[in-house]
Scaffold this active site. Structure first.
Site: not given
Ligand SMILES: *Cc1c(COP(=O)(O)O)cnc(C)c1O
Length: 384
Positions: A46, A98, A171, A196
């Site tokens: 962890r 998001y 982000d 992603k």
């Molecule tokens: C998918 C996404 C998230 C969340 O990420 P997860 O891996 O699904 O928890 C946050 N911000 C954006 C812009 C995203 O596309």
């Protein structure tokens, strides 16, 4: 090192005992100690795991930071940032966000006395006007999901830092570090859903944070370690593998997305195409200044404004897959209102312009002719 070299070599070295070019998947929870407290830097997975460390070091390199941290999901990464705050602290966040970030802010952290203000950050004054002594965090997303609004990161950071010591987090999921590196533009924290573009193959869930400041890196590692949302070794390996081809994939994503955007823009059934690469996009100049390419994401609406047309289109696609998520090699299509953004209240969606007929595309790296042809055939029975 330049970016494309960094994706392959940045902070990466062969595994010391065997010379393995890729780090092994250290599938272990714990590590033998030769005497109490005497070990090789690893005690319990962890806290740290060598495969995760290899990924975290690579993340730090490609985002031009000093410390990378790998989380079990993008939301787990955001959760760790929010836990730096105390009750009474205020956060200014992008209005087009998001859906899961919005849900976490409004339904989890607002319960603990953290106050959120959602503003359109394409106008930086909207941010400055909300800043007060309690403002501790600015949460930026650019380009935004699903309306592809672009925020001028450098100007925002400059102007905010003149009046506040609030942390600025970006982000960077939609752009990917290939297109922009927010830490080099003045941001304090960059966050990714590594699910992603970083992973890139729609085969895992992962999140990342990268920072420049070492103390902030320590504080966030404490959240990771003490909160427990760590990324496992197998998925760390896969994200690291994904990063190696990030530049090549992003080039093709952007090329294909531009072709799709141009095709849609000319189509009689289409009303508005939201893609920062189009000169008609309201923040096209900002995007041109801060992004290497315009990315692989776009949205569009129908002339009819009808939800049924979006549904007819989405169920007619043959190459694009109707699915949530984005950033993988395969092209995906999504209906934000009933899928990714269903957690945003209807009045709020309407106010933002996330209409019932909006379709979002994650343009993959297939042959572009097949993608455009697929859009054409799916639009063919929709009236203008
Ligand atoms: C998918 C996404 C998230 C969340 O990420 P997860 O891996 O699904 O928890 C946050 N911000 C954006 C812009 C995203 O596309």
């Amino acid at each position: 090192m330049k970016f494309n070299t960094k994706t392959i070599h940045g902070n990466q070295k062969p595994e010391p005992t065997t010379g393995a070019v890729m780090p092994p998947i250290f599938q272990t929870s714990t590590y033998a100690q030769s005497a109490p407290g005497v070990h090789n830097g690893y005690e319990y997975s962890r806290g740290a795991n060598p495969t995760r460390t290899a990924l975290e070091d690579a993340l730090a390199s490609i985002e031009d930071g000093s410390r990378g941290l790998a989380f079990a999901s993008g939301l787990a990464a955001i959760d760790a940032v929010m836990k730096l705050l105390n009750p009474g602290d205020e956060v200014i966040a992008m209005d087009d966000l998001y859906g899961g970030s919005y849900r976490m802010f409004t339904r989890i952290f607002s319960k603990y006395g953290i106050i959120f203000h959602f503003v359109d950050m394409t106008q930086i004054d909207n941010v400055l006007n909300k800043i007060n002594a309690h403002t501790k965090l600015i949460w930026v997303e650019t380009p935004t999901n699903p309306l592809m609004k672009v925020v001028d990161i450098e100007s925002l950071c400059q102007q905010v830092k003149e009046m506040s010591d609030a942390l600025i987090a970006v982000d960077n999921t939609f752009a990917s570090p290939y297109n922009q590196q927010p830490l080099t533009m003045g941001a304090d924290i960059v966050m990714h859903s590594a699910t992603k573009y970083l992973g890139g193959h729609s085969d895992l869930i992962a999140g990342a944070l990268v920072v420049k400041d070492e103390k902030l890196g320590e504080d966030l590692h404490f959240q990771l370690f003490a909160g427990g949302g760590v990324l496992g070794p197998q998925d760390s390996f896969l994200v690291l593998r994904g990063i190696k081809t990030l530049a090549l994939r992003m080039e093709r994503h952007a090329e294909n997305a531009m072709a799709c955007a141009k095709f849609l823009q000319e189509h009689d059934a289409v009303k508005t195409v939201y893609y920062p690469g189009l000169t008609e996009h309201p923040q096209h100049e900002v995007a041109k200044k801060q992004m290497k390419s315009f990315g692989g994401m776009l949205s569009f609406s129908f002339n009819s404004g009808k939800k049924e047309d979006a549904e007819k289109f989405l169920t007619s696609l043959k190459v694009f897959t109707l699915a949530e998520s984005l950033g993988g090699v395969e092209s995906l299509a999504n209906h934000p209102v009933s899928m990714t953004h269903a957690s945003i209240p209807e009045v709020k969606r309407k106010a933002l312009g996330i209409d019932d007929d909006l379709v979002r595309l994650s343009v993959g790296i297939e042959d572009v002719d097949d993608l455009v042809q697929d859009l054409e055939q799916a639009l063919s029975n929709i009236n203008s």
